[in-house]
Design an enzyme around this catalytic site. Structure first.
Site, PDB file in Angstrom:
ATOM      1  N   HIS A  93      -1.790   4.880  15.356  1.00 29.70           N
ATOM      2  CA  HIS A  93      -3.150   4.493  14.756  1.00 29.70           C
ATOM      3  C   HIS A  93      -2.985   3.686  13.670  1.00 29.70           C
ATOM      4  O   HIS A  93      -1.830   3.027  13.196  1.00 29.70           O
ATOM      5  CB  HIS A  93      -3.557   5.779  14.273  1.00 29.70           C
TER       6      HIS A  93
ATOM      7  N   HIS B 155       0.967  -1.104   0.016  1.00 31.24           N
ATOM      8  CA  HIS B 155       0.015  -0.024   0.057  1.00 31.24           C
ATOM      9  C   HIS B 155       0.752   1.112  -0.021  1.00 31.24           C
ATOM     10  O   HIS B 155       1.612   1.405   0.792  1.00 31.24           O
ATOM     11  CB  HIS B 155      -0.957  -0.093   1.442  1.00 31.24           C
TER      12      HIS B 155
END
Length: 448
Positions: A381, A302
């Site tokens: 996160h 990604h």
């Protein structure tokens, strides 16, 4: 008298507020007039301008800024911008630039949408400052605001001397009636209003909600494409700037200004939206996010989220922006043997996210349209437990389309400091951290 004037681009053609007309291109040198011959020929400031108009320049950059980055426009208006009574300070409300009210927290933060406002709340009264950094005095950093409104601004006008406004509607259309023309913007579109441009806002759907990034620094621009080539991401032709339009109204009106972080009010006896013609390259514009040309991997991994960059406000440090505006639009995911959602991350930059529609592909639940999240510098996160388990076991031999979604991010190199309102808001999700607590230990030193 409300005069709905025709507009022109190269040729004089009538227009109506029912369907505002636009000019195409990003940062172009535009010329537009709402009455034929209203633009002076061959000069900016004639001894007497056509139709008895006043010539006024609005500058968005220093006079001596390099030509490629110089932004200014010449306006031909019924009255100069100086015609109003003195400003008086307004009591501090929820729209401001004071980012030191409470200490910033390293915790991951997430908010539910703002509740519906009280009846009669217009766009300006409906703005709530959630966070920011820097300040208008130093002309660096940003303010991040949410808005919720249910009333038109009819006899009230606004301008922001502190920075340009990037408006991201989430629910309900906005009609932005500006000095330089009319911009209609709906969810999945954005609008940018330059510093100092006066406007009022109407709500065609009666209610509206969304987000605002107030840019104190260098003007937003399109990013360089590098090895992507000459096309891709947000294409310049898809940015739309309005044709000239004006209203000639007299009455008891209010002009609200945001200056050095606070609101000021002045009485004005006419509508300041009285620019009959203008030319230049500083003007409001809008962009349809659905036209974004998404770039992604067709092999593995990604890529970094910088591939989703729409607009940037550059800093003095090469490669570092004061603000990046990034979107996460519908797209195909085809990378094989790859964890396809956004990966776990700790970032030197700080990230404020919002959701316009659908579901963000890194969060199965809790992050809802109209809500927001903040992951500050080095706060861990990434995908929640449900998303991780699903993506870790999905069939990556087949492409998958992330559809019916649109999330976005305001990313800054400086820590984003929540306001007292945001830190103490009833909309703050106290249990946001729990979305990661279900991530299991999979480590086994005997298995590779």
């Amino acid at each position: 008298m409300n005069m709905l004037a025709p507009t022109a681009k190269n040729a004089f053609t009538p227009a109506s507020l029912d369907r505002p007309a636009y000019q195409s291109g990003f940062g172009n040198e535009f010329s537009t007039e709402a009455l034929p011959g209203a633009l002076p020929h061959g000069q900016n400031s004639p001894q007497k301008a056509p139709y008895g108009l006043y010539a006024e320049q609005i500058s968005g950059t220093a006079f001596t800024a390099p030509r490629a980055h110089n932004r200014r426009s010449w306006l031909y208006r019924i009255r100069p911008g100086a015609v109003h009574l003195p400003f008086e300070a307004m009591a501090q409300g929820r729209f401001h630039s004071h980012f030191n009210e409470v200490p910033p927290s390293p915790n991951q933060l997430r908010w539910d949408p703002l509740p519906a406002p009280a009846a009669g709340t217009d766009f300006i009264d409906g703005i709530v400052t959630f966070a920011g950094n820097g300040g208008p005095d130093a002309q660096t950093g940003c303010g991040i605001h949410l808005y919720a409104a249910n009333a038109d601004m009819t006899d009230r006008f606004f301008y922001n001397a502190d920075g340009e406004l990037l408006i991201v509607p989430q629910q309900g259309r906005l009609r932005l009636l500006t000095e330089m023309g009319v911009v209609d913007v709906e969810p999945l579109e954005i609008a940018v209003i330059p510093r100092g441009v006066r406007f009022r806002v109407e709500l065609p759907d009666g209610d509206a909600r969304g987000y605002i990034c107030e840019n104190f620094g260098a003007l937003f621009r399109l990013p360089d494409l590098g090895v992507i080539g000459s096309n891709g991401l947000a294409n310049p032709r898809d940015f739309l700037t309005p044709h000239a339009w004006y209203e000639d109204r007299e009455g008891a009106f209010e002009l609200v200004a945001k200056f050095q972080g606070s609101l000021w009010t002045a009485k004005i006896g006419h509508s300041p939206l009285d620019v009959v013609a203008w030319h230049g390259n500083l003007a409001p514009y809008k962009y349809d996010l659905r036209l974004f040309n998404t770039i992604g991997s067709i092999s593995y991994d990604h890529p970094d989220p910088s591939i989703f960059l729409v607009l940037q406000s550059p800093s003095a440090t090469p490669g570092v922006d004061t603000i990046d505006f990034v979107i996460f639009p519908p797209r195909w995911l085809a990378a094989e043997n790859t964890f396809r959602p956004p990966w776990f991350h700790r970032n030197v930059a700080s990230e404020f996210m919002g959701l316009i529609q659908g579901v963000y592909d890194a969060k199965a639940e809790g992050f809802v349209p109209g809500g927001a999240s903040l992951h500050n510098c080095m706060s861990g996160h990434g995908p929640d437990a449900d998303t991780f388990e699903k993506a870790s076991n999905s069939d990556t031999t087949k492409p998958h389309k992330v559809d019916a979604t649109m999330a976005f991010m305001f990313e800054t190199p400086a820590v984003i400091r929540p306001t007292r309102f945001a830190a103490e808001s009833a909309q703050l999700q106290a249990k946001y951290f729990e979305c990661w607590q279900g991530l299991k230990k999979h480590f086994d030193p005997s298995k590779r």
